[in-house]
Design a protein around this motif. Structure first.
Motif, PDB file in Angstrom:
ATOM      1  N   SER A 527     -52.831  -4.027 -85.680  1.00 51.69           N
ATOM      2  CA  SER A 527     -52.611  -4.211 -87.107  1.00 51.69           C
ATOM      3  C   SER A 527     -51.655  -5.373 -87.335  1.00 51.69           C
ATOM      4  N   ILE A 528     -51.855  -6.118 -88.407  1.00 52.56           N
ATOM      5  CA  ILE A 528     -50.980  -7.258 -88.684  1.00 52.56           C
ATOM      6  C   ILE A 528     -49.574  -6.809 -89.041  1.00 52.56           C
ATOM      7  N   TYR A 529     -49.397  -5.517 -89.271  1.00 51.48           N
ATOM      8  CA  TYR A 529     -48.069  -5.007 -89.591  1.00 51.48           C
ATOM      9  C   TYR A 529     -47.396  -4.354 -88.384  1.00 51.48           C
ATOM     10  N   SER A 530     -48.094  -4.328 -87.251  1.00 55.10           N
ATOM     11  CA  SER A 530     -47.527  -3.725 -86.050  1.00 55.10           C
ATOM     12  C   SER A 530     -46.744  -4.773 -85.271  1.00 55.10           C
ATOM     13  N   PHE A 531     -45.637  -4.337 -84.704  1.00 54.01           N
ATOM     14  CA  PHE A 531     -44.832  -5.226 -83.876  1.00 54.01           C
ATOM     15  C   PHE A 531     -45.426  -5.287 -82.468  1.00 54.01           C
ATOM     16  N   PRO A 532     -45.536  -6.474 -81.863  1.00 52.91           N
ATOM     17  CA  PRO A 532     -45.217  -7.790 -82.398  1.00 52.91           C
ATOM     18  C   PRO A 532     -46.417  -8.394 -83.143  1.00 52.91           C
ATOM     19  N   GLN A 533     -46.151  -9.050 -84.247  1.00 51.03           N
ATOM     20  CA  GLN A 533     -47.207  -9.641 -85.054  1.00 51.03           C
ATOM     21  C   GLN A 533     -47.744 -10.922 -84.401  1.00 51.03           C
ATOM     22  N   ASN A 534     -49.026 -11.124 -84.602  1.00 53.81           N
ATOM     23  CA  ASN A 534     -49.667 -12.361 -84.142  1.00 53.81           C
ATOM     24  C   ASN A 534     -50.924 -12.534 -84.982  1.00 53.81           C
ATOM     25  N   TYR A 535     -50.836 -13.289 -86.072  1.00 52.96           N
ATOM     26  CA  TYR A 535     -51.966 -13.367 -86.990  1.00 52.96           C
ATOM     27  C   TYR A 535     -52.002 -14.723 -87.697  1.00 52.96           C
ATOM     28  N   ILE A 536     -53.146 -14.979 -88.325  1.00 53.43           N
ATOM     29  CA  ILE A 536     -53.316 -16.147 -89.171  1.00 53.43           C
ATOM     30  C   ILE A 536     -53.783 -15.663 -90.534  1.00 53.43           C
ATOM     31  N   ARG A 537     -53.221 -16.249 -91.600  1.00 53.57           N
ATOM     32  CA  ARG A 537     -53.525 -15.792 -92.952  1.00 53.57           C
ATOM     33  C   ARG A 537     -53.816 -16.985 -93.861  1.00 53.57           C
ATOM     34  N   ALA A 538     -54.837 -16.840 -94.696  1.00 54.81           N
ATOM     35  CA  ALA A 538     -55.161 -17.826 -95.726  1.00 54.81           C
ATOM     36  C   ALA A 538     -55.151 -17.123 -97.068  1.00 54.81           C
ATOM     37  N   SER A 539     -54.575 -17.784 -98.103  1.00 51.04           N
ATOM     38  CA  SER A 539     -54.514 -17.148 -99.416  1.00 51.04           C
ATOM     39  C   SER A 539     -54.539 -18.208-100.507  1.00 51.04           C
ATOM     40  N   PHE A 540     -55.000 -17.756-101.680  1.00 49.36           N
ATOM     41  CA  PHE A 540     -54.956 -18.622-102.863  1.00 49.36           C
ATOM     42  C   PHE A 540     -54.546 -17.772-104.047  1.00 49.36           C
ATOM     43  N   GLN A 541     -53.596 -18.318-104.835  1.00 53.41           N
ATOM     44  CA  GLN A 541     -53.090 -17.594-105.992  1.00 53.41           C
ATOM     45  C   GLN A 541     -53.111 -18.500-107.218  1.00 53.41           C
ATOM     46  N   HIS A 542     -53.700 -18.000-108.294  1.00 49.62           N
ATOM     47  CA  HIS A 542     -53.631 -18.661-109.602  1.00 49.62           C
ATOM     48  C   HIS A 542     -52.990 -17.656-110.541  1.00 49.62           C
ATOM     49  N   ASP A 543     -51.691 -17.902-110.884  1.00 49.95           N
ATOM     50  CA  ASP A 543     -50.955 -16.891-111.635  1.00 49.95           C
ATOM     51  C   ASP A 543     -49.716 -17.520-112.261  1.00 49.95           C
ATOM     52  N   THR A 544     -49.029 -16.712-113.067  1.00 48.97           N
ATOM     53  CA  THR A 544     -47.773 -17.131-113.688  1.00 48.97           C
ATOM     54  C   THR A 544     -46.603 -16.802-112.780  1.00 48.97           C
ATOM     55  N   LYS A 545     -45.462 -17.444-113.070  1.00 51.67           N
ATOM     56  CA  LYS A 545     -44.264 -17.211-112.263  1.00 51.67           C
ATOM     57  C   LYS A 545     -43.053 -17.738-113.016  1.00 51.67           C
ATOM     58  N   ILE A 546     -41.941 -17.027-112.889  1.00 58.94           N
ATOM     59  CA  ILE A 546     -40.671 -17.525-113.407  1.00 58.94           C
ATOM     60  C   ILE A 546     -40.098 -18.486-112.377  1.00 58.94           C
ATOM     61  N   PRO A 547     -39.702 -19.689-112.740  1.00 56.51           N
ATOM     62  CA  PRO A 547     -39.163 -20.639-111.760  1.00 56.51           C
ATOM     63  C   PRO A 547     -37.994 -20.060-110.974  1.00 56.51           C
ATOM     64  N   GLY A 548     -38.096 -20.173-109.662  1.00 58.44           N
ATOM     65  CA  GLY A 548     -37.015 -19.722-108.792  1.00 58.44           C
ATOM     66  C   GLY A 548     -37.046 -18.253-108.441  1.00 58.44           C
ATOM     67  N   GLN A 549     -38.000 -17.500-108.985  1.00 59.21           N
ATOM     68  CA  GLN A 549     -38.033 -16.058-108.714  1.00 59.21           C
ATOM     69  C   GLN A 549     -39.126 -15.743-107.700  1.00 59.21           C
ATOM     70  N   GLU A 550     -38.710 -15.267-106.554  1.00 64.62           N
ATOM     71  CA  GLU A 550     -39.636 -14.842-105.513  1.00 64.62           C
ATOM     72  C   GLU A 550     -39.155 -13.493-105.004  1.00 64.62           C
ATOM     73  N   LEU A 551     -39.675 -12.427-105.579  1.00 70.18           N
ATOM     74  CA  LEU A 551     -39.251 -11.082-105.218  1.00 70.18           C
ATOM     75  C   LEU A 551     -39.970 -10.663-103.942  1.00 70.18           C
ATOM     76  N   GLN A 552     -39.209 -10.146-102.963  1.00 66.41           N
ATOM     77  CA  GLN A 552     -39.783  -9.867-101.658  1.00 66.41           C
ATOM     78  C   GLN A 552     -40.435  -8.494-101.572  1.00 66.41           C
ATOM     79  N   PHE A 553     -39.789  -7.472-102.085  1.00 65.77           N
ATOM     80  CA  PHE A 553     -40.290  -6.120-101.898  1.00 65.77           C
ATOM     81  C   PHE A 553     -40.737  -5.467-103.200  1.00 65.77           C
ATOM     82  N   VAL A 554     -40.670  -6.197-104.314  1.00 60.20           N
ATOM     83  CA  VAL A 554     -41.103  -5.667-105.604  1.00 60.20           C
ATOM     84  C   VAL A 554     -42.092  -6.649-106.207  1.00 60.20           C
ATOM     85  N   GLN A 555     -43.217  -6.162-106.698  1.00 60.10           N
ATOM     86  CA  GLN A 555     -44.185  -7.035-107.344  1.00 60.10           C
ATOM     87  C   GLN A 555     -43.556  -7.678-108.576  1.00 60.10           C
TER      88      GLN A 555
END
Length: 855
Positions: A527-555
């Motif tokens: 699993s990509i969440y199992s230690f030790p991790q070894n994965y490749i990820r591709a993503s695309f996001q089209h969305d709004t955001k407050i400048p400077g805000q990147e919440l790690q554990f809360v959406q």
């Protein structure tokens, strides 16, 4: 007469060295053997002391409770002693071989205070107190009596971990769903930990070979066999469940100054300064032992403090070693959800006269209500044998990760376990593996697990895919108005190597659709969440955001974060494509290589403008292309491991992170060349009875010429929640820097002061202080006042006042005083901002709160 302290003992285990006296006489040899059991549970009792009455010959029972006592003298009785059990005396026939099986009953007599009959109770003092003088001898001899005193050591270890739903009522047991499953329940004495009725929910066994080397330091565990209850992976991650339970029930080292219990540290009774926090009493002398033992009882000076109560059995052979320890906690302790706790540690004498841990038995019951109702009871039992000292192994034995699993460790059959367990598994425990499988077949149990998963994790499982998180289905903000969102992710039922995540959202005010797509492939068949991790990820996001805000554990679109103070109308529309490769190693070093193509467009009241000649020019999009490298080292890091998530467990070990981002101009539309270098160190400092401090130190420098959206827009917080990694009285986009240094200190006193206040200590509140300091600035080359081609700092269109500032006039600082553990879940902080108070729309004071489940 008031009792100074009360210690209740359950099934203690006393380890006593073999001592044989060979004496010649006129009588034949007397040989007595048999098995010693607990009269209540019928389980065998190891390390029980058996001696001839009137003589020095003695022995102790083995791991299976069997004993053998022999003498050439004319003894007619044997004495069986076991701390916490009533002493038994049995008659024997001299000169004969005989079998005498013994069932011991628990001794629940409470310890009473020794009182001088002078009409006045003497005040407890450390000075001229023989008990304190004895404990200081134990403290002075600590280093020579612990495992680390050897250059090399190795031993075999067996672990048994059991969990039950505890203190269940007859009404619960007799529910219709359990009509045909009464065999699942376990009955025990109602006065024991866990109450009368238990329902097993988990069991795990491990057999391992362990190696220790002092220099260079190495400690390695090779797990030869591992067996655990397996749950339906649709609901529960079995590896994560094992990690969580083992975290709750860690090894206890009496020789450490501070002992980890659940998520807190309690001061050891033999810590360097333990006489300042504990009261000690000599309550018995065991003279028929070899060596002679002193029973030393102890209790906290303040019953609310994070301290133990119990007994130590100290050897009087010059080693001043602990041969046995019984540790409990009183009901007043400021420890959440722990209804009862007891651990028993037994030590065995080595050939060189030192002692090593031979057995530990930790029992704890958790409950929302400490006085009544159901709870959860767990027990972790560890048996150590085949201890070998100062016999070095080849270097490869100590190399590699601290814990490794041998090949086929999870495929050992019952014959293997029966042959290799150092202790017999009671029939009611041996059946747990099969019984849990039966429990999972109950339809109502499956439905309950499904709804619990939705309530706790926020996801509704549909097999190969689950939808959620529920907290993001609806939110609102000034740019989008009412926002609805629906998304989900794949589960290991679809594939352990492929992982997909997506969502779609729509704003009723801006009438725009937003979306996110992500695909991850595991390169190590885990699993990509199992230690030790070894994965490749591709993503695309089209969305709004407050400048400077990147919440790690809360959406970021969590419903509760929709409520904000002040103006909050400067947003971004983002188009972000990312390609990342992550590789972790067994030594907890990892690296991450990334590619990011990012387009930022202003939304709401935000605008991007520069000046060309005498004309103001509106910029629709700022586009960058970045190549990145992140190096991270987190020694001894552990996780709360879930099915498709993992959360690092905060520990005393530091975490080092170094990030480098390279902006590339004219590559996939990138408009700027720059380099961004960030270093971060995170560490928890435990300060014994004064609690612990979480400290984060970070520094950053941006090389090159960049507009303000590409600088560090410092993390602000305009919600009413307390965010430990953000500046809680800073406005969104208030400060930008192209270089900065910061420190964040959050110190929890764990009730050290409140526990001394009569009106507060019953509430079990915990005091917290927090300080955040940020030093930074913008170099002249990146100041739009010096270069009109750079994007101007935003100005509030209503007031005409600046919105964004630099830190060139000194540091930003804020601090707070918090009260935690309110209703055992809530922390409320009074926050004070110390600098830049003249900036518009800022608050000098604020109240922030957060919910945190804490023990």
């Amino acid at each position: 007469m008031k009792k100074l302290f009360t210690i209740i003992l359950y099934k203690p285990i006393l380890l006593v060295s073999f001592f044989f006296a060979a004496a010649q006489g006129l009588y034949g040899q007397t040989l007595v053997h048999g098995t010693i059991t607990d009269a209540k549970t019928k389980e065998t009792l190891p390390f029980v002391t058996v001696t001839f009455v009137g003589g020095k010959q003695g022995a102790s029972s083995d791991n299976q409770g069997k004993y053998r006592l022999v003498s050439n003298s004319n003894y007619t009785q044997i004495r069986i002693t076991y701390v916490g059990f009533k002493t038994e005396i049995k008659s024997v026939e001299p000169g004969k071989e005989q079998t005498i099986n013994i069932a011991l009953t628990e001794d629940r007599q409470l310890l009473n205070e020794v009182v001088v009959k002078s009409g006045k109770k003497p005040k407890y003092r450390n000075k001229n107190n023989p008990a304190v003088e004895l404990i200081r001898q134990v403290i002075d001899h600590k280093e020579k009596n612990r495992l680390e005193s050897y250059d090399y050591a190795e031993y075999r270890q067996y672990e048994l971990l059991n969990f039950y739903l505890s203190n269940l009522s007859d009404k619960f047991k007799n529910k219709r769903i359990f009509k045909n499953y009464q065999f699942l329940f376990r009955e025990q004495d109602s006065t024991a930990i866990g109450g009368k009725i238990l329902l097993p929910i988990y069991m795990e066994e491990k057999l391992s070979q362990n190696y220790y080397r002092k220099s260079p330091y190495a400690k390695k565990q090779v797990i030869e066999a591992n067996k655990q209850v397996k749950y339906d992976e649709s609901f529960i991650d079995n590896q994560g469940l094992s990690s969580y339970f083992n975290r709750l029930y860690q090894n206890i080292d009496i020789y450490d100054n501070n002992i980890q219990l659940v998520t807190n540290q309690l001061l050891s009774p033999i810590a360097d300064h333990s006489p300042d926090f504990y009261k000690f009493f000599i309550t018995d002398t065991l003279k028929d032992q070899s060596p002679q033992l002193i029973e030393l009882s102890f209790t906290p000076r303040n019953t609310n403090d994070l301290l133990f109560a119990g007994k130590l059995y100290v050897t009087m052979d010059g080693n001043y070693a602990v041969e046995k320890a019984v540790l409990t906690v009183n009901k007043h302790i400021n420890l959440n959800f722990v209804r009862q706790m007891q651990t028993i540690l037994s030590f065995e004498k080595n050939g060189d006269g030192k002692y090593h841990l031979s057995q530990s038995d930790l029992k704890m019951e958790f409950a929302l209500n400490k006085n009544k109702g159901g709870g959860m009871f767990g027990e972790r039992k560890v048996i150590i044998d085949s201890f070998l000292m100062n016999s070095p192994r080849p270097k490869p034995t100590y190399d590699g990760p601290e814990q490794v699993f041998a090949a086929n460790s999870e495929n050992k059959d019952n014959h293997y376990w029966e042959a290799n367990r150092p202790d017999t598994l009671a029939p009611e425990k041996a059946g747990i593996y099969k019984n849990i499988d039966s429990l999972q077949t109950i339809a109502s149990v499956k439905r309950t697990m499904d709804w619990v998963t939705l309530g706790l994790a926020g996801y509704k499982n549909f097999g190969a895919f689950e939808t959620g998180p529920a907290s993001t289905f609806y939110s609102f903000n000034p740019v989008e108005g009412f926002r609805v969102r629906l998304g989900g992710r794949s589960t290991p039922e679809l594939s352990k190597r492929y992982y997909f995540e997506t969502y779609g959202a729509y704003g009723t005010k801006d009438e725009r659709f937003k979306y996110f797509l992500s695909s991850t492939y595991s390169l190590n068949n885990k699993s990509i969440y199992s230690f030790p991790q070894n994965y490749i990820r591709a993503s695309f996001q089209h969305d709004t955001k407050i400048p400077g805000q990147e919440l790690q554990f809360v959406q970021e679109d969590n419903f509760l974060l929709s409520f904000k103070r002040g103006e909050n109308d400067m947003w971004l529309y983002n188009n972000i494509f990312r390609l990342d490769y992550v590789h972790e190693y067994d030594n907890h070093f990892s690296y991450k290589v990334g590619f990011k193509n990012w387009g930022q467009s202003p939304a709401g009241a935000l605008y991007f403008q520069n000046v060309i000649g005498n004309n103001v020019n509106n910029i629709n999009t700022v586009k960058t292309t970045e190549l990145s490298l992140e190096l991270r080292y987190a020694p001894h890091e552990t996780f709360y491991q879930g099915k498709i998530y993992r959360v690092p467990i905060v520990d005393r070990y530091p975490i080092f992170t170094l990030r480098y981002n390279q902006g590339v101009k004219n590559f996939f539309g990138g408009q700027y060349n720059y380099q961004n270098l960030t270093g971060n160190i995170t560490k928890r400092f435990y300060l014994s009875q004064l609690g612990y401090s979480d400290v984060i130190v970070e520094g950053n420098y941006i090389f090159g010429k960049v507009p303000f959206p590409l600088m560090d827009i410092h993390h602000a917080n305009q919600t009413y929640s307390l965010q430990l990694d953000s500046y809680n009285l800073m406005n969104f986009q208030e400060f930008v820097s192209d270089h900065y240094a910061s420190i964040n200190i959050d110190h929890n006193f764990n009730g050290f002061f409140f526990n001394k206040v009569p009106l507060l200590k019953k509430l079990k509140l915990r005091e917290i202080i927090d300080f955040k300091g940020l030093w930074g600035g913008v170099r002249s080359e990146n100041n739009p006042a010096n270069d009109p081609l750079l994007l101007k700092y935003p100005i509030n269109s209503t007031t005409g006042l600046p919105v964004t500032y630099t830190l060139n006039n000194g540091p930003y600082m804020e601090g707070s005083f918090g009260i935690g553990n309110i209703f055992r879940l809530i922390r409320v902080d009074l926050v004070r901002r110390f600098t830049y108070l003249d900036n518009p729309e800022v608050s000098k004071w604020g109240i922030r709160a957060r919910v945190k489940f804490d023990f």
